[in-house]
Design a protein around this motif. Structure first.
Motif, PDB file in Angstrom:
ATOM      1  N   VAL A  50       0.485  12.966  -8.607  1.00 39.74           N
ATOM      2  CA  VAL A  50      -0.641  12.503  -9.409  1.00 39.74           C
ATOM      3  C   VAL A  50      -1.941  13.087  -8.852  1.00 39.74           C
ATOM      4  O   VAL A  50      -2.007  13.489  -7.682  1.00 39.74           O
ATOM      5  CB  VAL A  50      -0.722  10.959  -9.417  1.00 39.74           C
ATOM      6  N   ASP A 102      -1.057   2.222  -1.003  1.00 44.35           N
ATOM      7  CA  ASP A 102      -0.269   1.039  -0.664  1.00 44.35           C
ATOM      8  C   ASP A 102      -0.232   0.827   0.845  1.00 44.35           C
ATOM      9  O   ASP A 102      -0.018  -0.278   1.323  1.00 44.35           O
ATOM     10  CB  ASP A 102       1.160   1.185  -1.195  1.00 44.35           C
ATOM     11  N   ARG A 116      -2.145  17.478  -4.821  1.00 46.27           N
ATOM     12  CA  ARG A 116      -1.833  16.283  -5.594  1.00 46.27           C
ATOM     13  C   ARG A 116      -1.246  15.238  -4.652  1.00 46.27           C
ATOM     14  O   ARG A 116      -0.642  15.568  -3.633  1.00 46.27           O
ATOM     15  CB  ARG A 116      -0.849  16.610  -6.717  1.00 46.27           C
ATOM     16  N   ALA A 117      -1.429  13.986  -5.021  1.00 50.13           N
ATOM     17  CA  ALA A 117      -0.921  12.883  -4.207  1.00 50.13           C
ATOM     18  C   ALA A 117       0.524  12.588  -4.570  1.00 50.13           C
ATOM     19  O   ALA A 117       0.920  12.657  -5.736  1.00 50.13           O
ATOM     20  CB  ALA A 117      -1.780  11.642  -4.416  1.00 50.13           C
ATOM     21  N   VAL A 151      -2.047   8.249   2.257  1.00 45.77           N
ATOM     22  CA  VAL A 151      -1.229   8.793   1.185  1.00 45.77           C
ATOM     23  C   VAL A 151      -0.900  10.228   1.567  1.00 45.77           C
ATOM     24  O   VAL A 151      -1.664  10.883   2.288  1.00 45.77           O
ATOM     25  CB  VAL A 151      -1.969   8.728  -0.174  1.00 45.77           C
ATOM     26  N   GLN A 177      -6.326   9.426  -8.375  1.00 42.42           N
ATOM     27  CA  GLN A 177      -5.499   8.335  -8.892  1.00 42.42           C
ATOM     28  C   GLN A 177      -4.521   7.802  -7.846  1.00 42.42           C
ATOM     29  O   GLN A 177      -3.700   6.939  -8.147  1.00 42.42           O
ATOM     30  CB  GLN A 177      -4.718   8.806 -10.117  1.00 42.42           C
ATOM     31  N   ALA A 178      -4.620   8.310  -6.620  1.00 45.33           N
ATOM     32  CA  ALA A 178      -3.678   7.900  -5.572  1.00 45.33           C
ATOM     33  C   ALA A 178      -3.810   6.414  -5.285  1.00 45.33           C
ATOM     34  O   ALA A 178      -4.912   5.865  -5.213  1.00 45.33           O
ATOM     35  CB  ALA A 178      -3.927   8.710  -4.311  1.00 45.33           C
ATOM     36  N   ARG A 179      -2.656   5.759  -5.095  1.00 43.94           N
ATOM     37  CA  ARG A 179      -2.627   4.345  -4.745  1.00 43.94           C
ATOM     38  C   ARG A 179      -2.316   4.227  -3.257  1.00 43.94           C
ATOM     39  O   ARG A 179      -1.243   4.607  -2.807  1.00 43.94           O
ATOM     40  CB  ARG A 179      -1.563   3.616  -5.581  1.00 43.94           C
ATOM     41  N   ASP A 232       3.085   9.998  -5.186  1.00 37.77           N
ATOM     42  CA  ASP A 232       3.139   8.574  -5.539  1.00 37.77           C
ATOM     43  C   ASP A 232       4.576   8.086  -5.396  1.00 37.77           C
ATOM     44  O   ASP A 232       5.446   8.446  -6.197  1.00 37.77           O
ATOM     45  CB  ASP A 232       2.647   8.367  -6.971  1.00 37.77           C
ATOM     46  N   GLU A 233       4.822   7.281  -4.374  1.00 34.50           N
ATOM     47  CA  GLU A 233       6.180   6.824  -4.092  1.00 34.50           C
ATOM     48  C   GLU A 233       6.683   5.833  -5.141  1.00 34.50           C
ATOM     49  O   GLU A 233       7.886   5.773  -5.420  1.00 34.50           O
ATOM     50  CB  GLU A 233       6.249   6.183  -2.705  1.00 34.50           C
ATOM     51  N   ARG A 234       5.802   5.058  -5.745  1.00 36.43           N
ATOM     52  CA  ARG A 234       6.251   4.062  -6.709  1.00 36.43           C
ATOM     53  C   ARG A 234       6.741   4.694  -8.004  1.00 36.43           C
ATOM     54  O   ARG A 234       7.743   4.263  -8.575  1.00 36.43           O
ATOM     55  CB  ARG A 234       5.125   3.058  -6.997  1.00 36.43           C
ATOM     56  N   SER A 235       6.045   5.715  -8.469  1.00 42.61           N
ATOM     57  CA  SER A 235       6.431   6.361  -9.727  1.00 42.61           C
ATOM     58  C   SER A 235       7.269   7.606  -9.519  1.00 42.61           C
ATOM     59  O   SER A 235       7.758   8.188 -10.482  1.00 42.61           O
ATOM     60  CB  SER A 235       5.179   6.722 -10.527  1.00 42.61           C
TER      61      SER A 235
END
Length: 247
Positions: free
Chosen positions: A222, A230, A212-213, A234, A226-228, A215-218
């Protein structure tokens, strides 16, 4: 230049190192660092592949305590020197074994491309401003870690060589039933190695891992799709897939 990160002292003599420290202190990898430390049992064994100047190595050495062990693998001689200085600076050198090799699926000699300050290095390209070359020994993790299994936590950040590293670690991973993997997913560096995101995920799947990725923002784990991104990369956290048993 010396900086403090999470109660640890880090020498960062060049502008690129200072930028890296500022990025960490800005909170850009807080969730990754929290997950990494929380995964480490006291008295455990941690492997940091691509240890750089030593932040993850130092965090691991502190977390395992005097009864644990950390193996830090860093082929870049300039960066490895800083890593060793930072271990001494924090009084943690007795808990860490530093190995100056690269990792791969099979033993071989290779050329490591390094930039002027020694901050960046990789086996595949000079696109990041890597101008000098250092010949290094590449060794499978199965050979390097034969005396340290089982492993509790392994971090892989090897600039596109993650797939080869995983293929050379099948044995030690099989004998480490509780292992947690942290792995950088960088499509750009994988492409330079002639690989893709799918190849890295397939290598993890072949070893029985579900990734799973991070996600530093949330501050959540995830699905990888769905990885973002940024940044160009990632980070992944991989655990054994439900129902899979280490062989």
């Amino acid at each position: 230049m010396e900086e403090e990160v999470r109660g640890l002292r880090l020498r960062a003599p060049f502008a690129s190192h200072a930028h890296y420290i500022r990025t960490i202190k800005s909170g850009a990898e807080d969730y990754l660092l929290d997950l990494f430390v929380e995964s480490i049992p006291e008295g455990g064994t941690v492997v940091d592949v691509g240890a750089h100047i030593g932040l993850f190595t130092l965090l691991a050495a502190r977390a395992v305590g005097p009864g644990g062990r950390v193996i830090a693998i860093e082929p870049n001689p300039q960066t490895r020197s800083l890593l060793q200085e930072n271990l001494v600076l924090n009084g943690l050198e007795e808990r860490v074994t530093v190995l100056g090799v690269a990792v791969s699926a099979e033993r071989q000699r290779a050329v490591l491309h390094v930039n002027e300050e020694g901050f960046l290095s990789n086996l595949f390209s000079t696109e990041d401003g890597c101008e000098s070359e250092v010949e290094v020994e590449c060794v499978p993790l199965d050979e390097l870690l034969v005396d340290w299994a089982p492993i509790d936590v392994m971090k892989l950040d090897v600039e596109g060589a993650e797939v080869s590293a995983l293929r050379g670690a099948a044995g030690v991973i099989a004998t480490s039933p509780e292992i947690t993997l942290f792995c950088e997913l960088n499509p750009g560096t994988l492409e330079r190695a002639g690989l893709s995101t799918g190849d890295l995920l397939a290598a993890l799947d072949d070893l029985g891992f579900h990734a799973r990725a991070i996600d530093e923002r949330s501050h959540a784990l995830v699905p990888v799709e769905q990885a973002r991104f940024d940044r160009p990369f990632v980070d992944l956290l991989a655990k054994r897939a439900p129902g899979h048993r280490a062989s």
